[in-house]
Design a protein around this motif. Structure first.
Motif, PDB file in Angstrom:
ATOM      1  N   ARG A  86       0.730  -1.104  -0.216  1.00 23.09           N
ATOM      2  CA  ARG A  86       0.038   0.064   0.227  1.00 23.09           C
ATOM      3  C   ARG A  86       0.704   0.965  -0.007  1.00 23.09           C
ATOM      4  O   ARG A  86       1.829   1.159   0.908  1.00 23.09           O
ATOM      5  CB  ARG A  86      -1.332  -0.223   0.971  1.00 23.09           C
ATOM      6  CG  ARG A  86      -1.838  -1.338   1.122  1.00 23.09           C
ATOM      7  CD  ARG A  86      -3.427  -0.683   2.234  1.00 23.09           C
ATOM      8  NE  ARG A  86      -4.418  -1.456   1.963  1.00 23.09           N
ATOM      9  CZ  ARG A  86      -5.429  -1.954   1.126  1.00 23.09           C
ATOM     10  NH1 ARG A  86      -5.347  -0.820   0.436  1.00 23.09           N
ATOM     11  NH2 ARG A  86      -6.160  -2.115   1.074  1.00 23.09           N
ATOM     12  N   LEU A  87       0.397   1.958  -0.669  1.00 23.77           N
ATOM     13  CA  LEU A  87       1.913   3.310  -1.518  1.00 23.77           C
ATOM     14  C   LEU A  87       0.455   5.101  -0.220  1.00 23.77           C
ATOM     15  O   LEU A  87      -0.491   4.783  -1.029  1.00 23.77           O
ATOM     16  CB  LEU A  87       1.599   3.854  -2.833  1.00 23.77           C
ATOM     17  CG  LEU A  87       2.930   4.542  -2.753  1.00 23.77           C
ATOM     18  CD1 LEU A  87       3.820   4.059  -2.519  1.00 23.77           C
ATOM     19  CD2 LEU A  87       3.073   4.922  -4.107  1.00 23.77           C
ATOM     20  N   ASP A  88       0.972   4.491   1.067  1.00 22.02           N
ATOM     21  CA  ASP A  88       0.646   6.164   1.320  1.00 22.02           C
ATOM     22  C   ASP A  88       1.198   7.189   1.151  1.00 22.02           C
ATOM     23  O   ASP A  88       1.918   7.144   1.477  1.00 22.02           O
ATOM     24  CB  ASP A  88      -0.244   5.697   2.840  1.00 22.02           C
ATOM     25  CG  ASP A  88      -0.783   4.316   3.471  1.00 22.02           C
ATOM     26  OD1 ASP A  88      -1.439   4.213   2.827  1.00 22.02           O
ATOM     27  OD2 ASP A  88       0.353   3.618   4.155  1.00 22.02           O
ATOM     28  N   GLN A  89      -0.188   8.533   1.200  1.00 21.23           N
ATOM     29  CA  GLN A  89       0.180   9.588   0.040  1.00 21.23           C
ATOM     30  C   GLN A  89      -0.238  10.690   1.011  1.00 21.23           C
ATOM     31  O   GLN A  89      -1.462  11.000   1.180  1.00 21.23           O
ATOM     32  CB  GLN A  89       0.578   9.609  -1.512  1.00 21.23           C
ATOM     33  CG  GLN A  89       1.196   8.536  -2.130  1.00 21.23           C
ATOM     34  CD  GLN A  89       1.433   8.579  -3.264  1.00 21.23           C
ATOM     35  OE1 GLN A  89       1.726   9.242  -4.023  1.00 21.23           O
ATOM     36  NE2 GLN A  89       0.418   8.107  -4.028  1.00 21.23           N
ATOM     37  N   PRO A  90       0.367  11.833   1.519  1.00 20.26           N
ATOM     38  CA  PRO A  90      -0.131  13.196   1.808  1.00 20.26           C
ATOM     39  C   PRO A  90      -0.463  14.111   0.317  1.00 20.26           C
ATOM     40  O   PRO A  90      -0.040  13.588  -1.306  1.00 20.26           O
ATOM     41  CB  PRO A  90       1.181  14.078   2.219  1.00 20.26           C
ATOM     42  CG  PRO A  90       2.316  13.674   1.545  1.00 20.26           C
ATOM     43  CD  PRO A  90       1.595  12.240   1.361  1.00 20.26           C
ATOM     44  N   GLU A  91      -2.012  14.714   0.617  1.00 22.07           N
ATOM     45  CA  GLU A  91      -1.354  15.319  -0.055  1.00 22.07           C
ATOM     46  C   GLU A  91      -1.218  16.237  -0.709  1.00 22.07           C
ATOM     47  O   GLU A  91      -1.475  16.486  -2.532  1.00 22.07           O
ATOM     48  CB  GLU A  91      -3.112  16.598   0.444  1.00 22.07           C
ATOM     49  CG  GLU A  91      -4.787  15.267   0.891  1.00 22.07           C
ATOM     50  CD  GLU A  91      -5.553  17.461   0.583  1.00 22.07           C
ATOM     51  OE1 GLU A  91      -5.446  18.195   1.001  1.00 22.07           O
ATOM     52  OE2 GLU A  91      -6.744  16.704   1.384  1.00 22.07           O
TER      53      GLU A  91
END
Length: 409
Positions: free
Chosen positions: A19-24
Motif C-alpha cells: 500500500r502506498l500512503d501519500q499526503p495531499e
C-alpha cells in the motif's frame, strides 16, 4: 491521505502486495516500512505509523513479505535472507516509480531486516528500528520445543499469534548464519533505535546491542509502557512522530512555495512535476497548492483532477461566481447555485449547431441548478448570464498560447 494498493515482483518473480500512503502535497521524502515477523502491512502498528508519517508529510510504502498478508508465495519457503531480498525489491520499486526511500523503518524482525538490507539501499538517508532483535536468530525463541523437531525432522508447525506457520530447517540455518553486528557497524548512516523497556517478546537488551554496534549518528528512544506490537494507537503515533521529527534533520529541505515567496506573489500559475508517480504535478497559484494527475486507467495515480477536469472546474467556478454576482446586484432571492459539467470528444457531424463539419470537437455540457424563490423569467435570465462568464467567453474566443523557455524576466 490517499492510499493506493500496489503490487511488485520480488527477485523470484513472486508478486508482493503493498500500500502506498501519500499526503495531499508533495512528500518531504519517501519512507519504506517493514512489518514484524508473521505480521502484515495492515497490522495496527503498520497502519498507525504510516498514517502518522503521512500527517508529518512523508509518503509511505508498506508491503507484505512473501507468503504473508496479500502477497503471493509460500511462507514455508521463506527465511530471513528472502525477507531482506523482498525489502530490497520494495526499495527498487519505490525508487523507480516514485522516489528513493529516504527513510527506512523496520518493526521487530523487520527492523533486523532493514539493518541487513542497508548496504543494498545506498540512497536511504536514515534508518529506524522499533522493537528489533539484535540478532535475527532471536526469533527462534518463539518456536519453543518445536526447534528440536525442526532440527531433527526438517520442519514443524509453529503457532505464532494464534496462527499456524510451517518452519523448516533452512530457516533455522539462515537466521543462525547472519553477521548482523558487522552490518550494523558498516551502516554508517543515521540510526534511531526505539524500544520498550517492558517488551516481553524482544527484551530491551537487544536495543542495547544494536546501539552499541552502530556508529554515530545514532539515537535511542524509550517507548516506555508500550507493548511489542505497538497495539495502542497512541504508542504507534508517538513512535512515528519522533521518527519523522528526527529524520527531517537528514532529509533535503522541501521546496514548497511559502506565502510571500516569489512563486506565491508573481501572479503566475506554477506547474511542476512532483517527482513521484508517472504524471503527478504540483500546482501553485498564489498561496494555493493542489495536485494534478491522470486516472489510473491511463497509467496515472489519480492523486488529483486531470487537466480536462480542471478546465471544466474553471468553467463551473466562473459560472457560479458570475451568476451569484448578478443575482446579488439585482437582489434576487437566489439561495444557492451549483454547476455540474461533463467533457467529451464528439464527431463534428453530430453537432448540428457547430461550424466545424469534419473531425472531432470538444463538447462541454453544463447543468446549472438554481435554488431559491425565483420566477421563470429570473431563472431564464440567470441561464443567459451563465453564458457571459469570462471563462465561457474565453473558451468561445480565439486564444493565443505562446511558449518560451524559462521564467519571465
Amino acid at each position: 491521505m490517499s492510499t493506493t494498493p500496489i503490487t511488485f515482483p520480488n527477485a523470484h518473480g513472486t508478486l508482493l502486495a503493498g500500500r502506498l500512503d501519500q499526503p495531499e502535497d508533495t512528500p518531504r521524502g519517501w519512507a519504506l516500512f517493514a512489518h514484524c515477523f508473521t505480521c502484515s502491512k495492515d497490522s495496527r502498528a503498520a497502519v498507525f505509523i504510516a498514517r502518522a508519517l503521512v500527517e508529518a508529510g512523508f509518503g509511505v510504502l508498506r508491503f507484505d513479505f512473501t507468503g504473508l498478508g496479500e502477497s503471493g508465495g509460500d511462507f514455508a519457503d521463506t527465511h530471513f535472507s528472502s525477507n531482506v531480498d523482498d525489502l530490497v525489491a520494495a526499495a527498487d520499486w519505490l525508487r523507480a516509480r516514485h522516489g528513493a526511500p529516504a527513510l527506512v523503518i523496520g518493526h521487530s524482525l523487520g527492523g533486523a531486516a532493514i539493518l541487513a538490507a542497508g548496504a543494498r539501499i545506498p540512497d536511504a538517508q536514515a534508518f529506524a528500528t522499533i522493537g528489533a532483535p539484535f540478532e535475527p536468530e532471536h526469533v527462534t525463541h518463539n518456536f519453543g520445543a518445536q526447534v528440536r523437531q525442526i532440527e531433527t525432522e526438517g520442519r514443524a508447525t509453529v503457532q505464532l499469534g494464534g496462527r499456524d506457520f510451517t518452519i523448516d530447517r533452512a530457516f533455522l540455518e539462515d537466521v543462525r548464519g547472519q553477521r548482523q553486528a558487522e552490518r550494523i557497524r558498516a551502516l554508517r548512516r543515521p540510526l534511531m533505535v526505539l524500544h520498550s523497556p517492558i517488551d516481553k517478546t524482544v527484551d530491551i537488551s537487544n536495543a542495547g546491542g544494536i546501539f552499541q554496534a552502530a556508529m554515530h549518528p545514532k539515537s535511542f528512544v524509550s517507548l516506555d509502557d508500550a507493548d511489542h506490537l505497538l497495539s495502542r494507537k497512541e504508542d504507534a503515533r508517538y513512535a512515528a512522530s519522533v521518527i519523522a521529527a528526527w529524520a527531517a534533520r537528514y532529509l533535503p529541505a522541501t521546496a514548497q512555495p511559502q506565502p510571500g515567496s516569489a512563486a506565491a506573489t508573481d501572479g503566475l500559475v506554477h506547474v511542476a512535476e512532483r517527482g513521484t508517480g508517472a504524471y503527478t504535478v504540483a500546482i501553485t497559484a498564489g498561496a494555493h497548492h493542489w495536485l494534478g494527475d491522470e486516472p489510473a486507467s491511463v497509467g496515472g495515480d489519480d492523486l488529483g483532477p486531470s487537466p480536462y477536469q480542471m478546465l471544466s472546474a474553471a468553467l463551473g467556478a466562473c459560472t457560479a461566481m458570475t451568476v451569484r454576482m448578478y443575482a446579488n446586484r439585482k437582489q434576487w432571492p437566489l439561495a444557492r447555485v451549483s454547476v455540474a459539467l461533463s467533457h467529451a470528444k464528439i464527431h463534428a457531424r453530430d453537432c448540428a449547431e457547430c461550424e466545424t463539419r469534419a473531425g472531432q470537437i470538444d463538447r462541454i455540457e453544463r447543468f446549472i441548478t438554481f435554488e431559491g424563490d425565483l420566477d421563470a423569467a429570473q431563472r431564464q435570465r440567470l441561464l443567459e448570464i451563465a453564458d457571459m462568464c469570462p471563462v465561457h467567453r474565453t473558451l468561445h474566443s480565439e486564444v493565443q498560447v505562446t511558449t518560451r523557455e524559462g521564467l519571465p524576466q
